[in-house]
Scaffold this motif. Sequence first.
Motif, PDB file in Angstrom:
ATOM      1  N   LEU A 123      -3.032  13.484   2.717  1.00 56.72           N
ATOM      2  CA  LEU A 123      -2.877  12.862   1.228  1.00 56.72           C
ATOM      3  C   LEU A 123      -2.838  11.412   1.084  1.00 56.72           C
ATOM      4  N   TYR A 124      -2.010  10.855   1.848  1.00 57.16           N
ATOM      5  CA  TYR A 124      -1.703   9.536   1.775  1.00 57.16           C
ATOM      6  C   TYR A 124      -0.935   9.001   3.157  1.00 57.16           C
ATOM      7  N   ASP A 125      -1.524   7.792   3.685  1.00 53.57           N
ATOM      8  CA  ASP A 125      -0.955   7.116   4.700  1.00 53.57           C
ATOM      9  C   ASP A 125      -1.035   5.737   4.589  1.00 53.57           C
ATOM     10  N   ASP A 126       0.157   5.073   4.257  1.00 51.31           N
ATOM     11  CA  ASP A 126      -0.040   3.398   4.127  1.00 51.31           C
ATOM     12  C   ASP A 126      -0.683   2.808   5.154  1.00 51.31           C
ATOM     13  N   LYS A 127      -0.736   3.222   6.539  1.00 51.55           N
ATOM     14  CA  LYS A 127      -1.658   2.540   7.267  1.00 51.55           C
ATOM     15  C   LYS A 127      -3.157   2.641   7.249  1.00 51.55           C
ATOM     16  N   ARG A 145       5.073   7.649  -3.379  1.00 53.09           N
ATOM     17  CA  ARG A 145       5.758   9.165  -3.126  1.00 53.09           C
ATOM     18  C   ARG A 145       5.540  10.005  -2.110  1.00 53.09           C
ATOM     19  N   VAL A 146       4.170  10.077  -1.716  1.00 52.99           N
ATOM     20  CA  VAL A 146       3.753  11.034  -0.726  1.00 52.99           C
ATOM     21  C   VAL A 146       4.494  10.297   0.460  1.00 52.99           C
ATOM     22  N   GLU A 147       4.155   8.885   0.741  1.00 48.92           N
ATOM     23  CA  GLU A 147       4.433   8.163   1.770  1.00 48.92           C
ATOM     24  C   GLU A 147       6.162   8.157   2.055  1.00 48.92           C
ATOM     25  N   GLN A 148       6.943   8.356   0.935  1.00 46.20           N
ATOM     26  CA  GLN A 148       8.393   8.380   1.108  1.00 46.20           C
ATOM     27  C   GLN A 148       8.659   9.534   1.515  1.00 46.20           C
ATOM     28  N   ALA A 149       7.909  10.724   1.154  1.00 43.32           N
ATOM     29  CA  ALA A 149       8.396  12.127   1.632  1.00 43.32           C
ATOM     30  C   ALA A 149       7.812  12.303   3.108  1.00 43.32           C
ATOM     31  N   ARG A 150       6.720  11.878   3.351  1.00 46.95           N
ATOM     32  CA  ARG A 150       6.231  11.609   4.819  1.00 46.95           C
ATOM     33  C   ARG A 150       7.284  11.083   5.879  1.00 46.95           C
ATOM     34  N   ALA A 151       7.622  10.059   5.418  1.00 46.80           N
ATOM     35  CA  ALA A 151       8.538   9.045   6.136  1.00 46.80           C
ATOM     36  C   ALA A 151      10.021   9.952   6.462  1.00 46.80           C
TER      37      ALA A 151
END
Length: 118
Positions: A44-48, A101-107
Amino acid sequence: MTDTEQSERIRRSAAVARAHLQQLLSEARAGLDDPARLALLGALYDDKDADNSILGVLGDLFTATTAPFNDGSAALDDGSEFAVDALDIAASYVRDSAGSRVEQARAHFSAHGPAPST
């Protein structure tokens, strides 16, 4: 306005994309183990690799629809300006707000390891 070949290609591509997203939704509703949850959130989303994430591509789709107006190749009237602004804001929400927000949850899930079993 009549349909064009391009309109039909867009409808077919959207149907394929919807079907694949429905598969992801079915997996999520069936229950995800921890690696699968991380894989889905990363897709869904990855900062990298935001440009290749689902939300990144969706944001780019919004932006691409306004490109002729933003680059000056299409004229903007008051209604078009409002519509372009609305789509640009939508793109920003998808990438920046939802993506972060997806990145925060994934982290969080990545750092806290497997969920406790019940």
